[in-house]
Design an enzyme around this catalytic site. Sequence first.
Site, PDB file in Angstrom:
ATOM      1  N   LYS A  37     -12.302 -47.577  64.397  1.00 39.33           N
ATOM      2  CA  LYS A  37     -13.466 -47.036  65.104  1.00 39.33           C
ATOM      3  C   LYS A  37     -14.750 -47.618  64.523  1.00 39.33           C
ATOM      4  CE  LYS A  37     -13.847 -42.925  62.150  1.00 39.33           C
ATOM      5  NZ  LYS A  37     -13.914 -41.460  62.121  1.00 39.33           N
ATOM      6  N   TYR A 282     -45.234 -54.916  52.117  1.00 44.89           N
ATOM      7  CA  TYR A 282     -46.028 -53.883  52.767  1.00 44.89           C
ATOM      8  C   TYR A 282     -46.534 -52.839  51.775  1.00 44.89           C
ATOM      9  CZ  TYR A 282     -44.831 -55.460  57.482  1.00 44.89           C
ATOM     10  OH  TYR A 282     -44.708 -56.188  58.636  1.00 44.89           O
TER      11      TYR A 282
END
Length: 393
Positions: A37, A282
């Site tokens: 999955k 940043y």
Amino acid sequence: MLTRPTWAEVSLSALTHNFALIRDFVAHDARVCAVVKCDAYGHGAIECARALENAGAHWFGVTSTDEGVELREAGIGARILLMSGMWRGEAEAIVERNLTPAVWSAEQIAELNAAADKASKKAFPVHVEVDTGMARQGVQLLNLPLLLEAARKAKSICIEGLHSHLASAELINAPDVEEQLAVYERALAQLAVDGIRPACLHLANSAAIVAHKRSWNSSAQSGNTPTALVRPGISLYGYFLPFVSTDGDPFGLQELTVKPVLSWKTRIIDIRRVGAGQGVGYNGAYVTKSPATIATLAVGYGDGLSRRLSSRGRVLVRGEFAPVVGNISMDVTTIDVSNIPGAQIGDEVALIGEQGGHRLTGWDIAHLMDSIPYEVLCNISKRVPRKYARTKT
């Protein structure tokens, strides 16, 4: 095909090694349902399922109908279990593709029966999921009679399996595991009263395979000899959660020696010298204390490298560890290579993997994120190409 210099290497040899190890471990008592999955936990469901089917896998576990259809369209012929059941309107696709859904409501039974009847399919198999204590999905015991009544009326449906999921399988002697097994046995007994004896029984995930052998085939009330399935997921890809005793102490349980299947790599795309007091990235979240050599990597949180690793994580460059400095951006990450002689643009960098005798694993990243390897691996985004290798590990 043009791609950024960031990629993941998936060792299909390690994957099939892990599968064979688990298969042989349970061989006399159970069969393996290989869980692929969530795109095989980020490893690539189609390629992994093909390799596992060639290695002898007869069952696969996926989350949903779309994942099952994807495997069928890729040519996977083994049984496919839809572990999170079905959504409204999916029954015809499930029947057409011979997928095996988990069910826990009369409505699901009715919809699947109508689709199977329309397709002239008799005894279409479903697996009843029983809620044994996790309270998230599955039929509760008090509602099981309603589901069984619906199944009796559904002439084109066959209850092939009964399954559940353990909440604390990595805890040794956990009371809730014993309680869940007891609820499962009561559900099995209820089915037997109705003359239903499922051919497939399954509860065990990766941790339970090792720590709770009783969960492989909890069938005391079955009155027959059903097939026990175990559902390894993360262990197929080289990881286990740590086993602990109920008092929280590490437990000396011998784990299966699975091998990590995935390595995650990138390259240095820029390198520069900066002075002391220079803000990096940043918000200038990291400021150099002395002159430094800062390298930029072609990977960021858009690729699945968690921003929680900003100024906390580390990578391998030329066989040595280099710290992440500054905030991780969407597309790039900065590291300090001041102590790595010769570092240059184009150097291969390991985010997960080995270099020069050192190793970084999904656990190393997970610990810094206060998470687990499942999240680390599943978060590696689709824009990171997977390269598959079948060489010996």
